[in-house]
Design an enzyme around this catalytic site. Structure first.
Site, short mmCIF file in Angstrom:
data_model
loop_
_atom_site.label_atom_id
_atom_site.label_comp_id
_atom_site.label_asym_id
_atom_site.label_seq_id
_atom_site.Cartn_x
_atom_site.Cartn_y
_atom_site.Cartn_z
N HIS A 1 51.81 115.88 53.70
CA HIS A 1 53.24 115.90 54.11
C HIS A 1 53.37 115.52 55.58
CE1 HIS A 1 53.47 119.26 50.89
NE2 HIS A 1 54.06 118.22 50.38
N LYS B 1 61.64 128.22 39.54
CA LYS B 1 60.26 127.86 39.85
C LYS B 1 59.62 128.91 40.75
CE LYS B 1 58.04 123.67 41.64
NZ LYS B 1 58.30 122.33 42.16
N ARG C 1 51.74 108.84 46.13
CA ARG C 1 50.27 108.93 46.15
C ARG C 1 49.61 108.04 45.12
NH1 ARG C 1 50.76 115.32 45.98
NH2 ARG C 1 52.56 114.55 44.83
N SER D 1 49.94 120.06 47.14
CA SER D 1 50.11 121.51 47.36
C SER D 1 49.51 122.29 46.20
CB SER D 1 51.60 121.86 47.51
OG SER D 1 52.12 121.29 48.68
P1 ADP Z 1 57.88 118.41 45.06
O1 ADP Z 1 57.81 119.77 44.47
O2 ADP Z 1 59.27 117.85 45.21
O3 ADP Z 1 56.91 117.39 44.47
P2 ADP Z 1 56.06 118.59 47.28
O4 ADP Z 1 56.17 119.60 48.35
O5 ADP Z 1 54.89 118.69 46.37
O6 ADP Z 1 57.44 118.64 46.55
O7 ADP Z 1 56.06 117.12 47.92
C1 ADP Z 1 57.11 116.67 48.73
C2 ADP Z 1 56.93 115.18 48.99
O8 ADP Z 1 55.72 114.96 49.70
C3 ADP Z 1 56.85 114.31 47.75
O9 ADP Z 1 57.50 113.08 48.00
C4 ADP Z 1 55.38 114.07 47.58
O10 ADP Z 1 55.12 112.86 46.89
C5 ADP Z 1 54.96 113.98 49.03
N1 ADP Z 1 53.54 114.29 49.17
C6 ADP Z 1 52.89 115.40 48.79
N2 ADP Z 1 51.57 115.32 49.07
C7 ADP Z 1 51.38 114.11 49.66
C8 ADP Z 1 50.23 113.41 50.17
N3 ADP Z 1 49.00 113.93 50.11
N4 ADP Z 1 50.44 112.19 50.71
C9 ADP Z 1 51.69 111.66 50.75
N5 ADP Z 1 52.79 112.25 50.27
C10 ADP Z 1 52.65 113.47 49.73
#
Ligand code: ADP
Length: 154
Positions: free
Chosen positions: A19, A43, A92, A130
């Site tokens: 992120h 959730k 990703r 995450s």
């Molecule tokens: P959600 O529950 O909406 O997927 P996340 O917190 O998992 O929320 O992710 C938020 C954003 O960050 C999403 O656009 C996701 O694709 C991006 N993201 C998460 N991990 C990575 C990573 N390792 N590299 C690039 N973008 C990421």
């Protein structure tokens, strides 16, 4: 010219270096980035909303035009309330692409003034999510290197 305000929505449960990379790399493109923690009562998250917000604030304290907020409901409605016309998302892999395409097209249908901007992950961070980091934390694996600097889990 209108200010370029982006909302970066997500669960951030917890924030990872993936992120942080997306925000750090796009910080120069926008006048303001609002990291928006979506609150979905259906959730269950590992970390509380307050904790997730505090970690995000710490992660982006070096960027004065980045702020952290939370929201419930539709992302486009939150964008409107903040005068934001961009939604920022990271990509990703092809699963992200397929999933995100539908959301972005739906959002454009809901509000044609809001544009989703996708940023490709840095290749060395593309396997980080995450979900995986939560597993490492729960099972006491080596998780620290996946968290932004200064983030401590007690
Ligand atoms: P959600 O529950 O909406 O997927 P996340 O917190 O998992 O929320 O992710 C938020 C954003 O960050 C999403 O656009 C996701 O694709 C991006 N993201 C998460 N991990 C990575 C990573 N390792 N590299 C690039 N973008 C990421």
């Amino acid at each position: 010219m209108q200010n370029r305000i982006a909302v970066f929505p997500g669960s951030f449960d917890p924030v990872t270096i993936g992120h942080a990379d997306i925000v750090n790399r796009t910080a120069g493109l926008f006048d303001k980035i609002i990291i928006a923690v979506g609150v979905n009562t259906q959730k269950k998250t590992l970390f509380s909303l307050d904790q997730r917000i505090a970690w995000l604030e710490k992660t982006f304290e070096h960027l004065t035009h980045v702020e952290v907020a939370s929201y419930q409901g539709l992302t486009v409605d939150f964008c409107k309330s903040k005068n934001a016309n961009y939604i920022l998302r990271g990509l990703r892999n092809s699963s992200d692409f397929n999933y995100e395409t539908h959301i972005a097209q739906l959002n454009t249908n809901l509000d044609s003034e809001i544009e989703t901007v996708f940023v490709l992950t840095s290749p060395e961070l593309s396997y980080i999510s995450s979900t995986l980091i939560r597993d490492l934390i729960i099972h006491k694996g080596e998780y620290k290197k996946y968290l932004p600097e200064g983030i401590q889990i007690n």
